[in-house]
Scaffold this motif. Structure first.
Motif, short mmCIF file in Angstrom:
data_model
loop_
_atom_site.label_atom_id
_atom_site.label_comp_id
_atom_site.label_asym_id
_atom_site.label_seq_id
_atom_site.Cartn_x
_atom_site.Cartn_y
_atom_site.Cartn_z
N GLY A 151 63.86 -28.11 38.27
CA GLY A 151 64.63 -29.08 37.49
C GLY A 151 66.03 -29.21 38.04
N ALA A 152 66.63 -30.34 37.80
CA ALA A 152 68.03 -30.57 38.17
C ALA A 152 68.66 -31.45 37.09
CB ALA A 152 68.12 -31.23 39.53
N PHE A 153 69.81 -31.06 36.63
CA PHE A 153 70.46 -31.76 35.53
C PHE A 153 71.92 -31.98 35.85
CE2 PHE A 153 67.09 -29.02 34.05
CZ PHE A 153 66.32 -29.88 33.29
N GLY A 154 72.43 -33.13 35.56
CA GLY A 154 73.85 -33.41 35.68
C GLY A 154 74.36 -33.85 34.31
N VAL A 155 75.37 -33.18 33.85
CA VAL A 155 75.91 -33.51 32.53
C VAL A 155 77.43 -33.52 32.57
CG1 VAL A 155 73.92 -32.61 31.25
CG2 VAL A 155 75.83 -31.12 31.74
N SER A 156 78.00 -34.32 31.72
CA SER A 156 79.43 -34.35 31.54
C SER A 156 79.77 -33.41 30.38
CB SER A 156 79.87 -35.78 31.22
OG SER A 156 81.26 -35.85 31.14
N HIS A 157 81.02 -33.08 30.26
CA HIS A 157 81.40 -32.24 29.13
C HIS A 157 82.83 -32.56 28.73
CE1 HIS A 157 83.46 -30.02 32.27
NE2 HIS A 157 84.11 -29.36 31.34
N GLN A 213 75.32 -35.47 20.56
CA GLN A 213 74.57 -34.29 20.14
C GLN A 213 73.08 -34.45 20.45
OE1 GLN A 213 76.25 -31.45 19.20
NE2 GLN A 213 77.89 -32.83 19.81
N ALA A 214 72.56 -35.65 20.27
CA ALA A 214 71.15 -35.90 20.59
C ALA A 214 70.92 -35.77 22.10
CB ALA A 214 70.74 -37.30 20.11
N ALA A 215 71.87 -36.24 22.90
CA ALA A 215 71.73 -36.13 24.36
C ALA A 215 71.79 -34.67 24.81
CB ALA A 215 72.82 -36.95 25.04
N VAL A 216 72.69 -33.89 24.23
CA VAL A 216 72.77 -32.46 24.57
C VAL A 216 71.47 -31.76 24.18
CG1 VAL A 216 73.94 -30.29 23.98
CG2 VAL A 216 75.29 -32.34 24.49
N ALA A 217 70.93 -32.10 23.02
CA ALA A 217 69.66 -31.51 22.59
C ALA A 217 68.53 -31.89 23.54
CB ALA A 217 69.34 -31.94 21.16
N GLU A 218 68.55 -33.12 24.05
CA GLU A 218 67.52 -33.55 24.99
C GLU A 218 67.62 -32.80 26.31
OE1 GLU A 218 64.27 -35.63 26.69
OE2 GLU A 218 64.85 -35.14 24.63
N ALA A 266 69.17 -20.13 36.77
CA ALA A 266 69.92 -21.39 36.81
C ALA A 266 71.13 -21.21 37.70
CB ALA A 266 70.36 -21.80 35.41
N ILE A 267 71.45 -22.25 38.42
CA ILE A 267 72.69 -22.31 39.20
C ILE A 267 73.54 -23.38 38.56
CG2 ILE A 267 73.71 -22.86 41.43
CD1 ILE A 267 71.01 -21.97 42.69
N ILE A 268 74.73 -22.99 38.13
CA ILE A 268 75.62 -23.92 37.44
C ILE A 268 76.85 -24.13 38.32
CG2 ILE A 268 77.02 -24.30 35.38
CD1 ILE A 268 75.02 -22.41 33.93
N ILE A 269 77.14 -25.39 38.60
CA ILE A 269 78.28 -25.74 39.44
C ILE A 269 79.21 -26.60 38.58
CG2 ILE A 269 79.04 -26.96 41.50
CD1 ILE A 269 76.17 -26.43 42.60
N GLY A 270 80.48 -26.25 38.56
CA GLY A 270 81.46 -27.03 37.79
C GLY A 270 82.85 -26.85 38.36
N ASN A 271 83.71 -27.79 38.06
CA ASN A 271 85.08 -27.68 38.56
C ASN A 271 86.00 -27.00 37.57
OD1 ASN A 271 85.59 -29.60 36.61
ND2 ASN A 271 86.31 -31.17 38.01
N ASP A 272 85.53 -26.76 36.35
CA ASP A 272 86.30 -26.12 35.29
C ASP A 272 87.70 -26.71 35.18
OD1 ASP A 272 86.34 -24.39 33.13
OD2 ASP A 272 87.40 -22.86 34.29
N GLN A 273 87.78 -28.00 35.31
CA GLN A 273 89.03 -28.76 35.24
C GLN A 273 89.98 -28.32 36.31
OE1 GLN A 273 87.51 -27.89 32.07
NE2 GLN A 273 86.73 -29.92 32.28
#
Length: 98
Positions: A6-12, A73-78, A91-98
């Motif tokens: 799986g591969a997921f891209g999400v904003s936060h 919230q529905a998108a995060v749950a999905e 899982a490999i998590i990549i982020g810029n942490d602002q």
């Protein structure tokens, strides 16, 4: 041998976990920020509002904010559902942490 399942891209952002009736707290912080990035330039808050043609004043009522919050919230749950369904054991998590 590892296999990508799986591969997921999400904003936060802070509004994902902040109830809509408290979103004004984020606005207060934004008003103090002298350096908002927008389309390759930086703006203080009043200049950003001008660049955005007045901002989003028509979207600040609690019903609109609640609708947007519920959709997020529905998108995060999905995403959580899809992640669980892919059966990953790492899982490999990549982020810029602002």
């Amino acid at each position: 041998m590892a296999r990508v399942v799986g591969a997921f891209g999400v904003s936060h952002g802070p509004l994902l976990t902040t109830p809509p009736d408290q979103w004004h707290q984020r606005a207060n912080a934004d008003k103090r920020n002298p350096r908002h990035a927008y389309r390759g330039a930086y703006y203080d808050f009043p200049s950003l509002l001008a660049a955005r043609n007045g901002g989003f004043a028509d979207q600040l009522d609690i019903a609109t904010k609640t609708k947007r919050y519920d959709a997020c919230q529905a998108a995060v749950a999905e995403v959580a559902r899809r992640y669980a369904a892919c059966g990953a054991n790492a899982a490999i998590i990549i982020g810029n942490d602002q």
